[in-house]
Design an enzyme around this catalytic site. Structure first.
Site, short mmCIF file in Angstrom:
data_model
loop_
_atom_site.label_atom_id
_atom_site.label_comp_id
_atom_site.label_asym_id
_atom_site.label_seq_id
_atom_site.Cartn_x
_atom_site.Cartn_y
_atom_site.Cartn_z
N HIS A 25 0.81 -1.22 0.00
CA HIS A 25 0.00 0.00 0.00
C HIS A 25 0.84 1.27 0.00
O HIS A 25 0.44 2.29 -0.55
CB HIS A 25 -0.92 0.02 1.23
CG HIS A 25 -1.93 -1.08 1.22
ND1 HIS A 25 -2.69 -1.40 2.31
CD2 HIS A 25 -2.31 -1.95 0.25
CE1 HIS A 25 -3.48 -2.42 2.02
NE2 HIS A 25 -3.27 -2.76 0.78
N PHE A 75 -1.25 -8.33 4.66
CA PHE A 75 0.11 -7.77 4.58
C PHE A 75 0.19 -6.38 3.94
O PHE A 75 1.18 -6.07 3.26
CB PHE A 75 1.03 -8.74 3.84
CG PHE A 75 0.83 -10.18 4.22
CD1 PHE A 75 0.86 -10.55 5.56
CD2 PHE A 75 0.58 -11.15 3.27
CE1 PHE A 75 0.65 -11.86 5.94
CE2 PHE A 75 0.36 -12.46 3.63
CZ PHE A 75 0.40 -12.82 4.97
N CYS A 76 -0.81 -5.55 4.15
CA CYS A 76 -0.80 -4.19 3.56
C CYS A 76 -0.54 -4.24 2.05
O CYS A 76 0.09 -3.34 1.48
CB CYS A 76 0.21 -3.29 4.24
SG CYS A 76 -0.17 -2.97 5.96
N ALA A 77 -0.99 -5.31 1.44
CA ALA A 77 -0.90 -5.43 -0.02
C ALA A 77 -2.19 -6.14 -0.45
O ALA A 77 -2.16 -7.22 -1.03
CB ALA A 77 0.34 -6.21 -0.43
#
Ligand SMILES: Cc1ncc(COP(=O)(O)O)c(C=O)c1O
Length: 419
Positions: A123, A368-370
């Site tokens: 992100h 995982f912030c993705a």
């Protein structure tokens, strides 16, 4: 309330590493979450301890302590810039972390810049970019990434005002799969189309040498806390022109040359100071520089070989478990750093992470912030494995300097023992 801090002895992970690259830790606690935050290297802790008696202002005092601190801060900048192969006219700007560095770059883009990214990014490298940015689909392999970028930049040049800037923003290594992205090839394509390229090296830098000049990239963003330094220090390194022309990222003391009586009568600094308003994080900068120094003096090939052996052991261990499915973007043999994401079929990932934690094994769970990438890979893992009982979030194990075979084996054994 009294909080007792248990002294944390040094963990010497491997006799071959004993010395400058020891990391601190707590015996019995198995940290397999280096991709989120790596343990602190002893050299970083030592550098902080050595500087603490000199504690004084940076760039703000004439006293001996203050001058010493200013010198230490600027030396740290030089060391870090050299470590990452900065060109002589690049700026090395201290930030809090990679997210901060990429947001700073996002604010420094000339008007009308189009940013091109891939949907596989963290992100931090998806969200700071302006409206109108182009997000290319996750490629099936590194070659497809290069071809897709080439096509997209060609189209952009034909469609848009050819005078407007274009920035390509890619990761060096995926925080979900550890897979390496073909940064040098992407840089070549970007430059052929007169675009610039920024590399998010948050995950690459802790595992491999990253040299701005050798890769021929324009900007690099790094987090100290993933590179064995304490929290709160990162860097953005890169071309000076956009950075010197942009409004200061943090307006305030240090960012100015002169402030007049009228509200907007301000002359802003150029150089790193323009974007480093406020008192800087001296200890973070010095700690990060100490790690860079130690890594610069280390046998990186030997470190790489060691990590790859552990990674292979981990992946083979996981592959042998019938209820575990690995996530990946490229092929199973694609080069990668020490990060593996996976799911346990039929089990909620947060529950599995909690069970592992109960056995003193720390891993990450979630997306995982993705989110775009992780969701896609979960879908692909379900299709590849033919299983309908995969959970909607994943687990991630990541390794580095302090990791050992025992850590890997304990994780695999704990997963094998899940009922
Ligand atoms: C590839 C990548 N980029 C950027 C970031 C953001 O790093 P930070 O949280 O240190 O800003 C991360 C963090 O996990 C990452 O893995």
């Amino acid at each position: 309330m009294t909080v007792t801090l248990v002294p944390a002895p040094v963990v010497v992970s491997d006799p071959a590493l004993a010395g400058s690259l020891d990391v601190l830790g707590v015996p019995g606690e198995i940290n397999l979450d280096y991709a989120a935050t790596a343990p602190c290297a002893r050299v970083a802790a030592d550098a902080v301890t050595a500087l603490l008696p000199w504690y004084a202002s940076v760039h703000r005092g004439a006293g001996a302590l203050s001058r010493r601190c200013t010198l230490a801060y600027e030396r740290a900048r030089q060391t870090i810039g050299d470590f990452f192969g900065a060109r002589t006219d690049d700026h090395v700007i201290f930030t809090r972390n990679t997210t901060d560095a990429l947001n700073l770059l996002g604010r420094a883009l000339p008007a009308g810049t189009t940013v091109v990214t891939f949907a596989g990014e963290h992100h931090a490298n998806l969200l700071p970019w302006p409206r109108g940015s182009v997000r290319l689909p996750v490629p099936a392999d590194p070659g497809e990434a290069v071809r897709a970028l080439d096509a997209a930049l060609g189209e952009l040049r034909r469609a848009a005002n050819p005078g407007l800037p274009v920035l390509v923003a890619v990761t060096g290594a995926s925080n979900v799969t550890g897979e390496l992205w073909p940064v040098a090839d992407l840089a070549r394509v970007a430059h052929r189309h007169r675009a610039r390229i920024a590399v998010d090296a948050a995950q690459l830098a802790p595992h491999a040498p990253v040299d701005l000049l050798a890769l021929d990239v324009d900007y690099l963003a790094v987090s100290g806390h993933k590179l064995y330094a304490p929290f709160g220090a990162g860097v953005l390194i890169g071309r000076a022109d956009w950075l010197d022309a942009a409004p200061p990222y943090l307006a305030g003391g240090g960012a100015t040359v002169r402030v007049g009586a009228a509200t907007h009568d301000v002359t802003w600094n150029v150089g790193p100071a323009r974007h480093e308003g406020g008192t800087p994080n001296l200890l973070g900068a010095v700690a990060l520089a100490a790690v860079c120094d130690a890594l610069a003096g280390a046998d990186r090939d030997a470190l790489h070989a060691r990590e790859q052996r552990l990674l292979a052991r981990l992946r083979e261990g996981l592959a042998a478990l019938p209820h575990v499915v690995e996530l990946r973007t490229f092929g199973p043999e694609a080069p990668r750093v020490g990060i593996v994401s996976f799911v346990v079929a039929g089990r909620d990932s947060a529950d599995v992470a909690a069970e592992l934690a109960a056995r003193s094994i720390g891993v990450r769970d979630g997306l995982f912030c993705a989110h775009p990438l992780a969701r896609r890979l979960l879908g692909e893992a379900a299709a590849r494995s033919g299983r309908r009982d995969l959970p909607p979030t994943a687990l991630r194990a990541s390794i580095g300097l302090g990791s050992t075979e025992e850590h890997v084996d304990r994780l695999v054994a704990a997963l094998a023992a899940l009922d």
